[in-house]
Design a protein around this motif. Structure first.
Motif, PDB file in Angstrom:
ATOM      1  N   GLN A 131       0.849  -1.187   0.000  1.00 42.81           N
ATOM      2  CA  GLN A 131       0.000   0.000   0.000  1.00 42.81           C
ATOM      3  C   GLN A 131       0.890   1.244   0.000  1.00 42.81           C
ATOM      4  O   GLN A 131       2.045   1.177  -0.390  1.00 42.81           O
ATOM      5  CB  GLN A 131      -0.962  -0.032   1.183  1.00 42.81           C
ATOM      6  CG  GLN A 131      -2.104  -1.016   0.991  1.00 42.81           C
ATOM      7  CD  GLN A 131      -2.974  -0.649  -0.205  1.00 42.81           C
ATOM      8  OE1 GLN A 131      -3.412   0.490  -0.357  1.00 42.81           O
ATOM      9  NE2 GLN A 131      -3.213  -1.617  -1.083  1.00 42.81           N
ATOM     10  N   SER A 132       0.378   2.382   0.439  1.00 39.23           N
ATOM     11  CA  SER A 132       1.161   3.615   0.426  1.00 39.23           C
ATOM     12  C   SER A 132       0.572   4.589   1.425  1.00 39.23           C
ATOM     13  O   SER A 132      -0.479   4.333   2.035  1.00 39.23           O
ATOM     14  CB  SER A 132       1.160   4.253  -0.970  1.00 39.23           C
ATOM     15  OG  SER A 132      -0.089   4.866  -1.241  1.00 39.23           O
ATOM     16  N   ALA A 133       1.218   5.745   1.559  1.00 42.35           N
ATOM     17  CA  ALA A 133       0.728   6.785   2.459  1.00 42.35           C
ATOM     18  C   ALA A 133      -0.668   7.254   2.088  1.00 42.35           C
ATOM     19  O   ALA A 133      -1.411   7.763   2.940  1.00 42.35           O
ATOM     20  CB  ALA A 133       1.695   7.976   2.450  1.00 42.35           C
ATOM     21  N   ARG A 134      -1.065   7.087   0.826  1.00 40.32           N
ATOM     22  CA  ARG A 134      -2.394   7.522   0.391  1.00 40.32           C
ATOM     23  C   ARG A 134      -3.513   6.796   1.125  1.00 40.32           C
ATOM     24  O   ARG A 134      -4.654   7.279   1.152  1.00 40.32           O
ATOM     25  CB  ARG A 134      -2.552   7.325  -1.119  1.00 40.32           C
ATOM     26  CG  ARG A 134      -1.683   8.262  -1.963  1.00 40.32           C
ATOM     27  CD  ARG A 134      -1.971   8.064  -3.448  1.00 40.32           C
ATOM     28  NE  ARG A 134      -3.371   8.308  -3.755  1.00 40.32           N
ATOM     29  CZ  ARG A 134      -3.894   9.509  -3.956  1.00 40.32           C
ATOM     30  NH1 ARG A 134      -3.138  10.586  -3.862  1.00 40.32           N
ATOM     31  NH2 ARG A 134      -5.177   9.641  -4.254  1.00 40.32           N
ATOM     32  N   ALA A 135      -3.215   5.647   1.696  1.00 43.92           N
ATOM     33  CA  ALA A 135      -4.245   4.934   2.451  1.00 43.92           C
ATOM     34  C   ALA A 135      -4.787   5.774   3.594  1.00 43.92           C
ATOM     35  O   ALA A 135      -5.941   5.621   4.005  1.00 43.92           O
ATOM     36  CB  ALA A 135      -3.671   3.621   2.994  1.00 43.92           C
ATOM     37  N   GLN A 192     -10.170   1.462  -6.333  1.00 44.93           N
ATOM     38  CA  GLN A 192      -9.129   1.554  -7.349  1.00 44.93           C
ATOM     39  C   GLN A 192      -7.817   2.068  -6.771  1.00 44.93           C
ATOM     40  O   GLN A 192      -6.735   1.691  -7.234  1.00 44.93           O
ATOM     41  CB  GLN A 192      -9.608   2.455  -8.488  1.00 44.93           C
ATOM     42  CG  GLN A 192     -10.739   1.828  -9.284  1.00 44.93           C
ATOM     43  CD  GLN A 192     -11.100   2.613 -10.529  1.00 44.93           C
ATOM     44  OE1 GLN A 192     -10.208   3.019 -11.269  1.00 44.93           O
ATOM     45  NE2 GLN A 192     -12.380   2.827 -10.759  1.00 44.93           N
ATOM     46  N   SER A 193      -7.900   2.929  -5.742  1.00 44.17           N
ATOM     47  CA  SER A 193      -6.685   3.404  -5.089  1.00 44.17           C
ATOM     48  C   SER A 193      -5.955   2.256  -4.398  1.00 44.17           C
ATOM     49  O   SER A 193      -4.721   2.140  -4.489  1.00 44.17           O
ATOM     50  CB  SER A 193      -7.029   4.498  -4.079  1.00 44.17           C
ATOM     51  OG  SER A 193      -5.886   4.927  -3.373  1.00 44.17           O
ATOM     52  N   LEU A 194      -6.706   1.401  -3.712  1.00 39.16           N
ATOM     53  CA  LEU A 194      -6.102   0.255  -3.039  1.00 39.16           C
ATOM     54  C   LEU A 194      -5.453  -0.683  -4.048  1.00 39.16           C
ATOM     55  O   LEU A 194      -4.323  -1.140  -3.854  1.00 39.16           O
ATOM     56  CB  LEU A 194      -7.163  -0.495  -2.233  1.00 39.16           C
ATOM     57  CG  LEU A 194      -7.772   0.228  -1.039  1.00 39.16           C
ATOM     58  CD1 LEU A 194      -8.977  -0.545  -0.515  1.00 39.16           C
ATOM     59  CD2 LEU A 194      -6.747   0.429   0.059  1.00 39.16           C
ATOM     60  N   LEU A 195      -6.186  -0.962  -5.117  1.00 35.09           N
ATOM     61  CA  LEU A 195      -5.643  -1.849  -6.136  1.00 35.09           C
ATOM     62  C   LEU A 195      -4.428  -1.227  -6.811  1.00 35.09           C
ATOM     63  O   LEU A 195      -3.427  -1.898  -7.069  1.00 35.09           O
ATOM     64  CB  LEU A 195      -6.715  -2.167  -7.175  1.00 35.09           C
ATOM     65  CG  LEU A 195      -6.275  -3.037  -8.356  1.00 35.09           C
ATOM     66  CD1 LEU A 195      -5.735  -4.380  -7.878  1.00 35.09           C
ATOM     67  CD2 LEU A 195      -7.434  -3.238  -9.333  1.00 35.09           C
ATOM     68  N   GLY A 196      -4.495   0.080  -7.086  1.00 35.85           N
ATOM     69  CA  GLY A 196      -3.374   0.763  -7.724  1.00 35.85           C
ATOM     70  C   GLY A 196      -2.112   0.684  -6.890  1.00 35.85           C
ATOM     71  O   GLY A 196      -1.011   0.486  -7.429  1.00 35.85           O
ATOM     72  N   ALA A 197      -2.255   0.833  -5.560  1.00 38.51           N
ATOM     73  CA  ALA A 197      -1.085   0.741  -4.686  1.00 38.51           C
ATOM     74  C   ALA A 197      -0.482  -0.659  -4.734  1.00 38.51           C
ATOM     75  O   ALA A 197       0.740  -0.828  -4.756  1.00 38.51           O
ATOM     76  CB  ALA A 197      -1.469   1.109  -3.259  1.00 38.51           C
ATOM     77  N   CYS A 198      -1.343  -1.675  -4.746  1.00 37.22           N
ATOM     78  CA  CYS A 198      -0.845  -3.054  -4.838  1.00 37.22           C
ATOM     79  C   CYS A 198      -0.064  -3.266  -6.129  1.00 37.22           C
ATOM     80  O   CYS A 198       1.034  -3.827  -6.129  1.00 37.22           O
ATOM     81  CB  CYS A 198      -2.012  -4.034  -4.782  1.00 37.22           C
ATOM     82  SG  CYS A 198      -2.787  -4.247  -3.173  1.00 37.22           S
ATOM     83  N   SER A 235      -7.915  -7.042  -3.005  1.00 41.16           N
ATOM     84  CA  SER A 235      -8.317  -5.675  -2.692  1.00 41.16           C
ATOM     85  C   SER A 235      -9.794  -5.615  -2.330  1.00 41.16           C
ATOM     86  O   SER A 235     -10.189  -4.908  -1.395  1.00 41.16           O
ATOM     87  CB  SER A 235      -8.020  -4.748  -3.871  1.00 41.16           C
ATOM     88  OG  SER A 235      -6.627  -4.689  -4.132  1.00 41.16           O
ATOM     89  N   ALA A 236     -10.619  -6.373  -3.057  1.00 42.31           N
ATOM     90  CA  ALA A 236     -12.053  -6.403  -2.753  1.00 42.31           C
ATOM     91  C   ALA A 236     -12.321  -7.010  -1.385  1.00 42.31           C
ATOM     92  O   ALA A 236     -13.275  -6.621  -0.695  1.00 42.31           O
ATOM     93  CB  ALA A 236     -12.793  -7.183  -3.839  1.00 42.31           C
TER      94      ALA A 236
END
Length: 270
Positions: free
Chosen positions: A34-38, A179-185, A165-166
């Motif tokens: 993941q990332s800080a965006r979480a 989509q943010s979660l999936l994008g980080a993965c 992610s789902a």
């Protein structure tokens, strides 16, 4: 504001910083792939940013941080990365660790101890990793995802990461968050996704020696990290407060952002 610090071995560690300077820092440490965006719900929350300095780090190999080829299996590497972030944020920080971020916090405590911390918050977190480690027990969504999510074959990894992610939330979430979660993965290199699991670390002694206030928040519907991992940490940390969130999965800070924000503010205010 986006900036960076230098972590272990000269690795650049990306930061997302909000809030006023000269206030108590809250440092956020995200989870696997993941990332800080979480932490966006907290970083843009005026009730937090107007009272605290909020610093969310990208773990090495994730987000805006550099991607070194090695070091992901070394507790000291993670400890020194977090120490560099704390140097930037300031002393008496509250550190908030989600999922794998809880393990990074125990890495830091193992090397540096708790002296400069103001408190610890564990959110859907593990504090150990390895076979039969009770502080790192995973749930069905993670068990079903491995090993496919670690594959360097996109045809194998991408469908598995979509399913994983789902499964992170107890109920469907907005398309933007999903989509943010999936994008980080997907943006986390397969070698990094895999390397984070090549560790065997117990933390019972570290947790028992933690003499700072501790809050543990865990969704009862978490299918990624088994709720018994929260029970384990709560049973080892002296005076730890455990808060269960019904009908919440692996993302309490997003699925129940208002309730989580209230818990975090109350903890920080004390």
């Amino acid at each position: 504001m986006k900036t960076e610090v230098v972590g272990y071995g000269g690795t650049r560690i990306g930061l997302w910083v909000e809030g006023a300077e000269n206030t108590r820092p809250i440092v956020f440490v995200h989870g696997w792939a993941q990332s800080a965006r979480a932490w966006a719900p907290q970083l843009v929350d005026p009730s937090l940013s107007e009272r605290y300095r909020l610093v969310a780090m990208d773990l090495r190999g994730h987000g805006d941080s550099e991607v070194p080829s090695a070091g992901y299996d070394d507790p000291r590497v993670w400890a020194e990365d977090l120490a560099s972030v704390l140097d930037f944020a300031g002393d008496d920080a509250i550190v908030v660790g989600w999922s794998y971020g809880g393990l990074v916090i125990t890495d830091y405590l193992r090397v540096h101890g708790p002296a400069r911390l103001g408190g610890v918050v564990l959110v859907g977190a593990i504090t150990e990793v390895g076979k039969n480690r009770p502080g790192g027990k995973v749930g069905p969504a993670m068990r079903e995802a491995i090993p496919a999510v670690l594959s360097d074959d996109p045809a194998v990894a991408i469908p598995a990461l979509v399913r994983f992610s789902a499964g992170m939330t107890a109920a469907p979430v907005s398309g933007t968050l999903a989509q943010s979660l999936l994008g980080a993965c997907l943006s986390t290199p397969p070698a990094v996704r895999s390397a984070l699991f090549r560790r065997d670390v117990g933390s019972e002694d570290v947790l028992r020696e933690l003499d700072k206030p501790a809050l543990i928040v865990h969704g009862l519907a978490d299918a990624v990290i088994d709720p018994t991992s929260a029970d384990y940490a709560a049973g080892k940390i002296p005076g730890a407060v455990l808060r269960w969130l019904p009908e919440v999965g692996h993302l309490p800070f997003a699925e129940a952002a208002d309730e989580f924000g209230d818990l975090l503010r109350g903890f920080a205010d004390q």
